[in-house]
Design a protein around this motif. Structure first.
Motif, PDB file in Angstrom:
ATOM      1  N   ILE A   4      63.528  11.246  51.846  1.00  0.00           N
ATOM      2  CA  ILE A   4      62.871  12.435  52.399  1.00  0.00           C
ATOM      3  C   ILE A   4      61.694  12.024  53.271  1.00  0.00           C
ATOM      4  N   TYR A   5      60.885  11.109  52.785  1.00  0.00           N
ATOM      5  CA  TYR A   5      59.671  10.694  53.495  1.00  0.00           C
ATOM      6  C   TYR A   5      60.004  10.068  54.851  1.00  0.00           C
ATOM      7  N   PHE A   8      61.442  12.579  57.310  1.00  0.00           N
ATOM      8  CA  PHE A   8      60.398  13.456  57.832  1.00  0.00           C
ATOM      9  C   PHE A   8      59.566  12.731  58.881  1.00  0.00           C
ATOM     10  N   CYS A  26      56.488  14.990  49.930  1.00  0.00           N
ATOM     11  CA  CYS A  26      57.843  14.458  49.742  1.00  0.00           C
ATOM     12  C   CYS A  26      58.090  14.090  48.282  1.00  0.00           C
ATOM     13  N   VAL A  63      58.138  20.328  55.815  1.00  0.00           N
ATOM     14  CA  VAL A  63      59.043  19.198  55.612  1.00  0.00           C
ATOM     15  C   VAL A  63      60.484  19.679  55.502  1.00  0.00           C
ATOM     16  N   ALA A  71      67.614  17.822  51.862  1.00  0.00           N
ATOM     17  CA  ALA A  71      66.700  16.876  51.234  1.00  0.00           C
ATOM     18  C   ALA A  71      67.398  15.806  50.413  1.00  0.00           C
TER      19      ALA A  71
END
Length: 76
Positions: A4-5, A8, A26, A63, A71
């Motif tokens: 996710i991080y 993003f 995240c 996000v 996600a």
């Protein structure tokens, strides 16, 4: 969390001071995906109150929108 991080970070430009907020958000999203009961207030505490629960919730939406609400990693 990393999936996710990094997705993003690749999807938008953020400032250096926003990196910690992005990481916290995240992680917060990852906790939710794994059914761990962590509140936005608790996440604010984990950041040593650098960010408010309101900021965390607002960035959660940012996000998820940037990720197209996807996600979880794709499975082959």
């Amino acid at each position: 969390f990393e999936y996710i991080y990094f997705r993003f970070l690749c999807s938008c430009k953020i400032t250096k001071p926003q990196l910690q907020l992005a990481a916290a958000v995240c992680l917060y999203i990852s906790f939710k995906l794994h059914s761990l009961d962590v509140s936005a207030d608790a996440m604010a505490d984990y950041t040593d109150d650098c960010y408010s629960a309101r900021e965390i919730v607002a960035w959660e939406m940012l996000v998820l929108v940037k990720l197209g609400w996807s996600a979880r990693p794709r499975t082959p």
